[in-house]
Write a protein that holds these residues in place. Structure first.
Motif, PDB file in Angstrom:
ATOM      1  N   SER A   1      29.221   0.079 -38.370  1.00  0.00           N
ATOM      2  CA  SER A   1      28.289  -1.050 -38.532  1.00  0.00           C
ATOM      3  C   SER A   1      27.986  -1.743 -37.203  1.00  0.00           C
ATOM      4  CB  SER A   1      28.870  -2.059 -39.525  1.00  0.00           C
ATOM      5  OG  SER A   1      30.121  -2.551 -39.077  1.00  0.00           O
ATOM      6  N   LEU A   2      28.755  -1.456 -36.162  1.00  0.00           N
ATOM      7  CA  LEU A   2      28.517  -2.056 -34.844  1.00  0.00           C
ATOM      8  C   LEU A   2      27.597  -1.190 -33.982  1.00  0.00           C
ATOM      9  CD1 LEU A   2      32.154  -3.250 -33.972  1.00  0.00           C
ATOM     10  CD2 LEU A   2      30.274  -4.604 -34.908  1.00  0.00           C
ATOM     11  N   TRP A   3      26.711  -0.421 -34.598  1.00  0.00           N
ATOM     12  CA  TRP A   3      25.841   0.496 -33.872  1.00  0.00           C
ATOM     13  C   TRP A   3      24.997  -0.211 -32.822  1.00  0.00           C
ATOM     14  CZ3 TRP A   3      20.810  -0.878 -34.242  1.00  0.00           C
ATOM     15  CH2 TRP A   3      20.441  -1.655 -35.343  1.00  0.00           C
ATOM     16  N   TRP A   4      24.689  -1.483 -33.035  1.00  0.00           N
ATOM     17  CA  TRP A   4      23.835  -2.232 -32.100  1.00  0.00           C
ATOM     18  C   TRP A   4      24.509  -2.437 -30.739  1.00  0.00           C
ATOM     19  CZ3 TRP A   4      26.388  -6.672 -30.804  1.00  0.00           C
ATOM     20  CH2 TRP A   4      27.371  -7.117 -31.704  1.00  0.00           C
ATOM     21  N   LEU A   5      25.824  -2.231 -30.663  1.00  0.00           N
ATOM     22  CA  LEU A   5      26.512  -2.386 -29.385  1.00  0.00           C
ATOM     23  C   LEU A   5      26.044  -1.353 -28.361  1.00  0.00           C
ATOM     24  CD1 LEU A   5      30.208  -3.114 -30.459  1.00  0.00           C
ATOM     25  CD2 LEU A   5      28.545  -4.720 -29.503  1.00  0.00           C
ATOM     26  N   HIS A   6      25.520  -0.226 -28.829  1.00  0.00           N
ATOM     27  CA  HIS A   6      25.023   0.787 -27.891  1.00  0.00           C
ATOM     28  C   HIS A   6      23.922   0.225 -27.005  1.00  0.00           C
ATOM     29  CE1 HIS A   6      27.152   4.411 -29.038  1.00  0.00           C
ATOM     30  NE2 HIS A   6      26.967   4.136 -30.316  1.00  0.00           N
ATOM     31  N   TYR A   7      23.089  -0.628 -27.546  1.00  0.00           N
ATOM     32  CA  TYR A   7      21.913  -1.121 -26.839  1.00  0.00           C
ATOM     33  C   TYR A   7      22.209  -2.356 -25.991  1.00  0.00           C
ATOM     34  CZ  TYR A   7      19.774   1.862 -30.368  1.00  0.00           C
ATOM     35  OH  TYR A   7      19.456   2.925 -31.171  1.00  0.00           O
ATOM     36  N   LEU A   8      23.338  -2.994 -26.222  1.00  0.00           N
ATOM     37  CA  LEU A   8      23.623  -4.265 -25.569  1.00  0.00           C
ATOM     38  C   LEU A   8      23.781  -4.137 -24.053  1.00  0.00           C
ATOM     39  CD1 LEU A   8      23.842  -7.152 -26.514  1.00  0.00           C
ATOM     40  CD2 LEU A   8      26.318  -6.866 -26.724  1.00  0.00           C
ATOM     41  N   PRO A   9      24.633  -3.259 -23.506  1.00  0.00           N
ATOM     42  CA  PRO A   9      24.786  -3.207 -22.040  1.00  0.00           C
ATOM     43  C   PRO A   9      23.500  -2.895 -21.277  1.00  0.00           C
ATOM     44  CG  PRO A   9      26.611  -2.095 -23.121  1.00  0.00           C
ATOM     45  CD  PRO A   9      25.596  -2.370 -24.188  1.00  0.00           C
ATOM     46  N   PRO A  10      22.723  -1.861 -21.653  1.00  0.00           N
ATOM     47  CA  PRO A  10      21.509  -1.616 -20.865  1.00  0.00           C
ATOM     48  C   PRO A  10      20.481  -2.732 -20.978  1.00  0.00           C
ATOM     49  CG  PRO A  10      21.563  -0.177 -22.786  1.00  0.00           C
ATOM     50  CD  PRO A  10      22.892  -0.822 -22.697  1.00  0.00           C
ATOM     51  N   LEU A  11      20.357  -3.333 -22.176  1.00  0.00           N
ATOM     52  CA  LEU A  11      19.394  -4.422 -22.323  1.00  0.00           C
ATOM     53  C   LEU A  11      19.818  -5.649 -21.528  1.00  0.00           C
ATOM     54  CD1 LEU A  11      18.417  -4.177 -26.106  1.00  0.00           C
ATOM     55  CD2 LEU A  11      17.104  -3.462 -24.100  1.00  0.00           C
ATOM     56  N   ILE A  12      21.118  -5.924 -21.476  1.00  0.00           N
ATOM     57  CA  ILE A  12      21.599  -7.032 -20.651  1.00  0.00           C
ATOM     58  C   ILE A  12      21.265  -6.771 -19.183  1.00  0.00           C
ATOM     59  CG2 ILE A  12      23.696  -8.133 -19.759  1.00  0.00           C
ATOM     60  CD1 ILE A  12      24.862  -7.989 -22.538  1.00  0.00           C
ATOM     61  N   GLY A  13      21.472  -5.534 -18.739  1.00  0.00           N
ATOM     62  CA  GLY A  13      21.149  -5.198 -17.363  1.00  0.00           C
ATOM     63  C   GLY A  13      19.665  -5.334 -17.063  1.00  0.00           C
ATOM     64  N   ILE A  14      18.809  -4.845 -17.967  1.00  0.00           N
ATOM     65  CA  ILE A  14      17.359  -4.915 -17.739  1.00  0.00           C
ATOM     66  C   ILE A  14      16.875  -6.353 -17.731  1.00  0.00           C
ATOM     67  CG2 ILE A  14      15.119  -4.339 -18.742  1.00  0.00           C
ATOM     68  CD1 ILE A  14      16.398  -1.748 -19.780  1.00  0.00           C
ATOM     69  N   LEU A  15      17.213  -7.113 -18.772  1.00  0.00           N
ATOM     70  CA  LEU A  15      16.720  -8.490 -18.883  1.00  0.00           C
ATOM     71  C   LEU A  15      17.312  -9.386 -17.804  1.00  0.00           C
ATOM     72  CD1 LEU A  15      16.807  -8.887 -22.776  1.00  0.00           C
ATOM     73  CD2 LEU A  15      14.861  -8.341 -21.309  1.00  0.00           C
ATOM     74  N   GLY A  16      18.597  -9.194 -17.496  1.00  0.00           N
ATOM     75  CA  GLY A  16      19.215 -10.013 -16.454  1.00  0.00           C
ATOM     76  C   GLY A  16      18.599  -9.757 -15.093  1.00  0.00           C
ATOM     77  N   ALA A  17      18.350  -8.492 -14.758  1.00  0.00           N
ATOM     78  CA  ALA A  17      17.753  -8.169 -13.465  1.00  0.00           C
ATOM     79  C   ALA A  17      16.323  -8.680 -13.370  1.00  0.00           C
ATOM     80  CB  ALA A  17      17.793  -6.657 -13.248  1.00  0.00           C
ATOM     81  N   LEU A  18      15.546  -8.517 -14.438  1.00  0.00           N
ATOM     82  CA  LEU A  18      14.163  -9.031 -14.428  1.00  0.00           C
ATOM     83  C   LEU A  18      14.143 -10.548 -14.299  1.00  0.00           C
ATOM     84  CD1 LEU A  18      12.459  -6.790 -17.149  1.00  0.00           C
ATOM     85  CD2 LEU A  18      12.112  -6.708 -14.676  1.00  0.00           C
ATOM     86  N   ALA A  19      15.067 -11.217 -14.978  1.00  0.00           N
ATOM     87  CA  ALA A  19      15.119 -12.681 -14.888  1.00  0.00           C
ATOM     88  C   ALA A  19      15.458 -13.124 -13.471  1.00  0.00           C
ATOM     89  CB  ALA A  19      16.137 -13.230 -15.881  1.00  0.00           C
ATOM     90  N   LEU A  20      16.416 -12.456 -12.834  1.00  0.00           N
ATOM     91  CA  LEU A  20      16.796 -12.828 -11.470  1.00  0.00           C
ATOM     92  C   LEU A  20      15.660 -12.572 -10.495  1.00  0.00           C
ATOM     93  CD1 LEU A  20      18.965 -13.794  -9.527  1.00  0.00           C
ATOM     94  CD2 LEU A  20      19.771 -11.431  -9.347  1.00  0.00           C
ATOM     95  N   LEU A  21      14.982 -11.429 -10.628  1.00  0.00           N
ATOM     96  CA  LEU A  21      13.869 -11.138  -9.733  1.00  0.00           C
ATOM     97  C   LEU A  21      12.698 -12.095  -9.964  1.00  0.00           C
ATOM     98  CD1 LEU A  21      13.929  -7.234  -9.910  1.00  0.00           C
ATOM     99  CD2 LEU A  21      14.519  -8.628  -7.928  1.00  0.00           C
ATOM    100  N   SER A  22      12.435 -12.424 -11.213  1.00  0.00           N
ATOM    101  CA  SER A  22      11.333 -13.345 -11.510  1.00  0.00           C
ATOM    102  C   SER A  22      11.656 -14.744 -11.026  1.00  0.00           C
ATOM    103  CB  SER A  22      11.061 -13.361 -13.019  1.00  0.00           C
ATOM    104  OG  SER A  22      10.703 -12.087 -13.473  1.00  0.00           O
ATOM    105  N   TRP A  23      12.878 -15.200 -11.248  1.00  0.00           N
ATOM    106  CA  TRP A  23      13.270 -16.537 -10.828  1.00  0.00           C
ATOM    107  C   TRP A  23      13.267 -16.663  -9.313  1.00  0.00           C
ATOM    108  CZ3 TRP A  23      17.562 -18.156  -7.960  1.00  0.00           C
ATOM    109  CH2 TRP A  23      17.743 -19.558  -7.908  1.00  0.00           C
ATOM    110  N   SER A  24      13.690 -15.603  -8.625  1.00  0.00           N
ATOM    111  CA  SER A  24      13.750 -15.659  -7.171  1.00  0.00           C
ATOM    112  C   SER A  24      12.367 -15.585  -6.553  1.00  0.00           C
ATOM    113  CB  SER A  24      14.595 -14.495  -6.642  1.00  0.00           C
ATOM    114  OG  SER A  24      15.913 -14.590  -7.123  1.00  0.00           O
ATOM    115  N   GLY A  25      11.432 -14.981  -7.262  1.00  0.00           N
ATOM    116  CA  GLY A  25      10.142 -14.782  -6.630  1.00  0.00           C
ATOM    117  C   GLY A  25       9.050 -15.709  -7.127  1.00  0.00           C
ATOM    118  N   PHE A  26       9.219 -16.342  -8.296  1.00  0.00           N
ATOM    119  CA  PHE A  26       8.136 -17.129  -8.872  1.00  0.00           C
ATOM    120  C   PHE A  26       8.126 -18.527  -8.263  1.00  0.00           C
ATOM    121  CE2 PHE A  26       6.411 -20.024 -12.068  1.00  0.00           C
ATOM    122  CZ  PHE A  26       5.178 -19.440 -12.269  1.00  0.00           C
TER     123      PHE A  26
END
Length: 375
Positions: A334-359
């Protein structure tokens, strides 16, 4: 894609090809050890060994490609930062997110490659590997062509060939058939040959004798022959159906979970299905993490080695978190959603840092945002 994007994209592709080649060679050779054992034990040629090892390549690529993408992004952007190329883009008014666009496009290309490998190539190669391995293990004719070894094709049967010559001809043949303990038989022949017939493999012996002992009466008999064919087909036939493992099945079939599975068997089924969909996301997550680690902070005159190391550690941590999530899902489907958590955290966190640093970080009086010249 403008000329700046093409230039940075080209700087990424060179290190990516290098890391991909080196890491694939290392991991592929390590995984090939198990097929080497199969090929050698069953007397197969080097060509069969290469064929079996080739089926392992997609599984090795699934591990190697994201790591190679991470290493290539760290190397290329660190060089660009050290050579002040990224600084020139920032001075021209380009935001960090805009400057990271080649890395994003590179990550999307890697992700597409991983999806093709995960959804199509890996299941096909896993099924082909298991089928070919089963054929090798039942190819008794090739397995017996080994000189100087006592082979046991079945319980109670021993075959020994003193010397194997060209064309499969053998010198000095010994077969001991003790499947019937009340009447064991021993075959001796000066020469022989293992042949493949339509009915199955045969061991044809010439100029020999058969010795038989009747345990009940104690009678010992000897039969001399000029030519005798010993049937080997019964040692290779198997009526048991071969079960298909989850990694050999199609993705749509895996997503339609059968109702008769439970426990860890269900967990492996669910894990295989969602791992195929989640693992390619690391192809985008890891290059983005590398770009954010190198470009997310201020300029430094001391170099960017520490940032590159931090990006590597964060990317490696995300991949290890994915492996931990895989083990957790095997135990608790039932914890199948854990598969998607690490890559999505990496993608969203990196985009947020790049957007915050550049905007909105352009200083008053700085030149307007960069406009590329079209090639």
């Amino acid at each position: 894609m403008g000329w700046i994007d093409r230039y940075l994209f080209g700087r990424l592709m060179g290190p990516f090809a290098f890391f991909l080649l080196v890491l694939t060679a290392v991991i592929w050779l390590a995984q090939s050890l198990r097929v080497i054992d199969v090929a050698l034990n069953y007397g197969q040629s080097a060509l069969v060994l290469v064929e079996l090892a080739a089926f392992l390549l997609p599984k090795a690529m699934a591990v190697v490609i994201p790591v190679a993408a991470l290493g290539a992004t760290l190397y290329a952007l660190e060089r660009a930062m050290s050579d002040s190329e990224i600084a020139a883009l920032f001075a021209a008014g380009a935001s960090r997110l805009r400057t990271a666009r080649p890395a994003i496009l590179f990550g999307l290309g890697v992700t597409a490659l991983l999806y093709a490998n995960s959804l199509w190539l890996s299941p096909l190669s896993a099924q082909s590997l298991r089928s070919r391995t089963a054929e090798v293990q039942t190819d008794l004719a090739a397995a017996l062509l080994q000189d100087g070894r006592f082979l046991h094709p079945a319980t109670g049967v021993t075959v020994y060939l003193r010397e194997v010559g060209r064309g499969g001809e053998t010198l000095g043949v010994f077969v001991n058939d003790a499947r019937d303990p009340e009447a064991p038989m021993a075959y001796h022949a000066r020469r022989g040959a293992v042949v493949r017939a339509e009915e199955g493999p045969r061991l044809v012996m010439f100029d020999g004798e058969v010795q038989r002992v009747d345990r009940g009466t104690g009678a010992f008999s000897v039969l001399r022959f000029d030519k005798l064919a010993y049937d080997l087909s019964e040692f290779t036939s198997s009526d048991e159906p071969r079960s298909i493992r989850p990694d050999e099945r199609g993705t749509l079939e895996l997503l339609a979970t059968p109702p008769d599975l439970e426990g860890r068997a269900l967990g492996r089924w669910v894990t295989e299905a969602h791992e195929r969909l989640a693992s390619p996301l690391y192809g985008l997550a890891l290059p983005l993490v590398a770009a954010a680690a190198l470009m997310g902070g201020p300029f430094s005159r001391r170099g960017y080695g520490a940032r590159a190391a931090a990006g590597g550690l964060i990317g490696g941590g995300l991949r290890l978190a994915g492996l931990a999530a895989k083990n957790a899902v095997i135990s608790t489907p039932s914890l199948w959603w854990l598969h998607y958590l690490p890559p999505l955290i990496g993608i969203l966190g990196a985009l947020a840092l790049l957007s915050w640093s550049g905007f909105g970080f352009r200083r008053p009086g700085a030149p307007p945002p960069l406009r590329e010249a079209r090639a």
